[in-house]
Design an enzyme around this catalytic site. Structure first.
Site, PDB file in Angstrom:
ATOM      1  N   HIS A 158       0.812  -1.225   0.000  1.00 32.82           N
ATOM      2  CA  HIS A 158       0.000   0.000   0.000  1.00 32.82           C
ATOM      3  C   HIS A 158       0.842   1.269   0.000  1.00 32.82           C
ATOM      4  O   HIS A 158       0.298   2.364  -0.133  1.00 32.82           O
ATOM      5  CB  HIS A 158      -0.925  -0.002   1.223  1.00 32.82           C
ATOM      6  CG  HIS A 158      -2.012  -1.038   1.125  1.00 32.82           C
ATOM      7  ND1 HIS A 158      -3.312  -0.729   0.844  1.00 32.82           N
ATOM      8  CD2 HIS A 158      -1.957  -2.384   1.214  1.00 32.82           C
ATOM      9  CE1 HIS A 158      -4.035  -1.834   0.789  1.00 32.82           C
ATOM     10  NE2 HIS A 158      -3.229  -2.860   1.017  1.00 32.82           N
ATOM     11  N   ASP A 367       3.416   9.495  -0.952  1.00 33.89           N
ATOM     12  CA  ASP A 367       2.277   8.714  -0.455  1.00 33.89           C
ATOM     13  C   ASP A 367       1.990   7.587  -1.425  1.00 33.89           C
ATOM     14  O   ASP A 367       1.969   7.815  -2.635  1.00 33.89           O
ATOM     15  CB  ASP A 367       1.036   9.625  -0.360  1.00 33.89           C
ATOM     16  CG  ASP A 367       0.081   9.177   0.732  1.00 33.89           C
ATOM     17  OD1 ASP A 367      -0.041   7.955   0.927  1.00 33.89           O
ATOM     18  OD2 ASP A 367      -0.542  10.054   1.371  1.00 33.89           O
TER      19      ASP A 367
HETATM   20  P1  ADP Z   1      -3.110   6.462   5.040  1.00 33.87           P
HETATM   21  O1  ADP Z   1      -3.489   5.082   4.603  1.00 33.87           O
HETATM   22  O2  ADP Z   1      -1.637   6.719   4.924  1.00 33.87           O
HETATM   23  O3  ADP Z   1      -3.613   6.842   6.378  1.00 33.87           O
HETATM   24  P2  ADP Z   1      -5.031   7.497   3.046  1.00 33.87           P
HETATM   25  O4  ADP Z   1      -5.331   8.906   2.644  1.00 33.87           O
HETATM   26  O5  ADP Z   1      -4.861   6.570   1.916  1.00 33.87           O
HETATM   27  O6  ADP Z   1      -3.765   7.534   4.002  1.00 33.87           O
HETATM   28  O7  ADP Z   1      -6.224   6.958   3.942  1.00 33.87           O
HETATM   29  C1  ADP Z   1      -6.624   7.595   5.126  1.00 33.87           C
HETATM   30  C2  ADP Z   1      -8.013   7.103   5.502  1.00 33.87           C
HETATM   31  O8  ADP Z   1      -8.229   7.415   6.875  1.00 33.87           O
HETATM   32  C3  ADP Z   1      -9.097   7.776   4.696  1.00 33.87           C
HETATM   33  O9  ADP Z   1     -10.123   6.857   4.410  1.00 33.87           O
HETATM   34  C4  ADP Z   1      -9.596   8.860   5.666  1.00 33.87           C
HETATM   35  O10 ADP Z   1     -10.952   9.195   5.503  1.00 33.87           O
HETATM   36  C5  ADP Z   1      -9.366   8.208   7.013  1.00 33.87           C
HETATM   37  N1  ADP Z   1      -9.128   9.269   8.009  1.00 33.87           N
HETATM   38  C6  ADP Z   1      -8.070  10.091   8.063  1.00 33.87           C
HETATM   39  N2  ADP Z   1      -8.226  11.002   9.061  1.00 33.87           N
HETATM   40  C7  ADP Z   1      -9.420  10.735   9.633  1.00 33.87           C
HETATM   41  C8  ADP Z   1     -10.163  11.322  10.695  1.00 33.87           C
HETATM   42  N3  ADP Z   1      -9.697  12.369  11.376  1.00 33.87           N
HETATM   43  N4  ADP Z   1     -11.372  10.797  11.006  1.00 33.87           N
HETATM   44  C9  ADP Z   1     -11.834   9.731  10.299  1.00 33.87           C
HETATM   45  N5  ADP Z   1     -11.179   9.149   9.282  1.00 33.87           N
HETATM   46  C10 ADP Z   1      -9.991   9.636   8.953  1.00 33.87           C
HETATM   47  O1  F6P Z   2      -1.936   2.662   4.139  1.00 28.80           O
HETATM   48  C1  F6P Z   2      -0.743   2.555   4.840  1.00 28.80           C
HETATM   49  C2  F6P Z   2      -0.980   2.158   6.284  1.00 28.80           C
HETATM   50  O2  F6P Z   2       0.234   1.939   6.893  1.00 28.80           O
HETATM   51  C3  F6P Z   2      -1.795   0.922   6.458  1.00 28.80           C
HETATM   52  O3  F6P Z   2      -1.075  -0.269   6.337  1.00 28.80           O
HETATM   53  C4  F6P Z   2      -2.300   1.170   7.828  1.00 28.80           C
HETATM   54  O4  F6P Z   2      -3.424   0.435   8.200  1.00 28.80           O
HETATM   55  C5  F6P Z   2      -2.598   2.663   7.805  1.00 28.80           C
HETATM   56  O5  F6P Z   2      -1.611   3.192   7.000  1.00 28.80           O
HETATM   57  C6  F6P Z   2      -2.641   3.280   9.193  1.00 28.80           C
HETATM   58  O6  F6P Z   2      -1.467   2.996   9.908  1.00 28.80           O
HETATM   59  P1  F6P Z   2      -1.462   2.217  11.288  1.00 28.80           P
HETATM   60  O7  F6P Z   2      -2.107   0.888  11.047  1.00 28.80           O
HETATM   61  O8  F6P Z   2      -0.030   2.126  11.686  1.00 28.80           O
HETATM   62  O9  F6P Z   2      -2.273   3.053  12.224  1.00 28.80           O
END
Ligand code: ADP
Ligand code: F6P
Length: 468
Positions: A158, A367
């Protein structure tokens, strides 16, 4: 249809969907995928136990069976906080300056992967497809092969795959990649990460990759392919027009005051998300555009993440300082430029917040994909959509050329993009939004899952051919 055995570090039990919290892209995407596919989702419960027992907690909710294990403190320290998040995460996000190499981390990583292998083994039946996720579990497939598993096994990463010159700084990189070659299919988010991996395979591992992208490794053939992940489009659009979202949108707009515009950022509090640079860029915009300054607000939602890791503690302090500094320099009694909130929100409420925002500011330094960019687009009102400002270093950028693409390291460029977005005529906003929406709709999470699973269960020489 084959059953899917999904294995990931974190498992999100379906009933918890919609609850507040930073679920992360992986768990959001997999919950959606498993709602429609038969199978079991196995991983860590996120809980700590005094000493590891291997006890499986099996649950069935909304047609998805989950099986979780608890880990002991040393496992969490060395595997999750250690190798996964102090070694691989920074290195794979090009942050060699933050990458820590410690032998105990590597040992913990191996130990926990072996524990995962022992625990998931009894759940695997002969016809199952095994689908392993992310950097926490790169050697799991090889460990399962050692235990006699002959099933088709796929790995999806991912996060980015770093350029070879960075990756070779990882001690034992050869063994790590060798273990990955026990999967039949290896999926990446973008062609860029796939190219970096293929470059390593050819130049460092000295293996042949044929014209179809098949890696020749002894008598094994492994396909590496790009499968860009998407959001659960239908679910998100429904969320965005729910009563909770409509109310959230209205409440937020009212709080801004008459005619004021809002920018939104939603990210786990992670240094890869470029939050410090984003605050600096917004500060620069306020300084460079005094005539517009008091008409805008940046809402940054950033729930804390990986709080036991020092680099995450430092970024948190840094952001508090920056937000305080910018607010101190620009605020007046009736207006504060940055609203900085460190908590999670239910998805429906979040969708309403996205719609209230005139600009979605998604500016990671690096990212794997970035699902927030896609969620922001899906939540917009098509008749009066906001503008997405997106980092060219997000995995989502190649799929979203109609966003305003920026270099997040350049405060001038981001400041100019904010200005451009605030002045963008309605017709252009609509045109860009329609194009973005089409891409988000067409490459949603269902498409992603089907492409990967189809590739994994196809004839080996066909694997991944028509994947993405
Ligand atoms: P990562 O996997 O690195 O966290 P992504 O942007 O791909 O980054 O995914 C983040 C996910 O977490 C999204 O679905 C987003 O809506 C959710 N998310 C991030 N911040 C919040 C928050 N404050 N409250 C609820 N959901 C959140
Ligand atoms: O999308 C990348 C990622 O590291 C996922 O594997 C993971 O679930 C998410 O970000 C949030 O990170 P964590 O599981 O360390 O809270």
């Amino acid at each position: 249809m084959s059953r899917l055995i999904v294995v990931s570090n974190r498992v999100s039990v379906p009933q918890a969907m919609g609850a507040a919290g930073a679920q992360g892209g992986l768990s959001v995407a997999l919950s959606a995928a498993l709602r429609e596919h038969r199978g079991i989702w196995f991983g860590w419960s996120g809980k700590e136990t005094e000493s590891f027992t291997g006890h499986l907690d099996m649950q069935r909710n909304q047609d998805v069976t989950t099986a979780t294990i608890d880990l002991e403190p040393q496992d969490i320290d060395e595997y999750y906080n250690g190798y996964a998040n102090r070694t691989l995460w920074p290195l794979f996000h090009y942050r060699i300056d933050l990458t820590e190499y410690d032998r105990s981390f590597g040992e913990g990583y191996e130990r926990v992967n072996a524990r995962f292998a022992d625990s998931v083994l009894p759940l695997i039946e002969p016809e199952d497809l095994v689908w392993v996720h992310d950097y926490h579990l790169l050697p799991l497939g090889a460990m399962l092969r050692d235990k006699g598993v002959t099933n088709r096994m796929g790995l999806f990463l991912h996060i980015p795959w770093p350029p070879t010159r960075l990756f070779v700084s990882l001690p034992n990189h050869e063994q790590l990649v060798e273990s990955m070659l026990q999967y039949d299919l290896i999926g990446f988010q973008t062609e860029e990460w796939l190219d970096s991996f293929t470059h390593y395979i050819k130049k460092e591992a000295g293996l042949k990759v044929d014209a179809d992208g098949l890696i020749q490794y002894g008598d094994r053939r492994i396909r590496a392919c790009a499968f860009p992940i998407g959001i659960d489009y239908e679910e998100f659009v429904d969320s965005a027009w729910s009563d909770v979202a409509v109310e959230g949108c209205k409440r937020l707009k009212e709080s801004l005051g008459h005619g004021r515009k809002m920018l939104i950022g939603v990210d786990r509090l992670d240094y890869s998300k470029g939050l410090g640079e984003r605050f600096d860029s917004f500060g620069r915009f306020l300084t460079d555009n005094p005539e517009m300054a008091k008409d805008v607000v940046l809402l940054q939602i950033a729930p804390p993440s990986r709080e036991d890791v020092e680099s995450y503690q430092l970024i948190r302090h840094d952001l508090e300082r920056k937000a305080g500094h910018i607010n101190g320099a620009h605020a007046d009694v009736a207006w504060v430029p940055i609203r900085y909130v460190n908590r999670g929100y239910p998805r429906e409420e979040l969708a309403g917040f996205y719609r209230a925002a005139d600009i979605g500011l998604v500016t990671p330094l690096r990212d794997g994909m970035n699902l927030v960019a896609k969620e922001y687009v899906a939540a917009q009102d098509e008749s009066d959509p906001g503008v997405l400002i997106l980092s060219r270093f997000a995995g989502a950028a190649p799929q979203m050329p109609d966003a305003v693409l920026v270099n997040p390291h350049s405060t001038e460029e981001v400041s100019d993009a904010i200005r451009l977005a605030l002045h963008m005529p309605l017709a252009e906003r609509r045109r860009r939004h329609q194009a973005l929406l089409q891409s988000v709709r067409e490459s949603d999470v269902v498409h992603w899952r089907e492409a990967f699973v189809r590739a994994l269960e196809g004839p080996i020489a066909e694997i991944g051919r028509d994947a993405a």
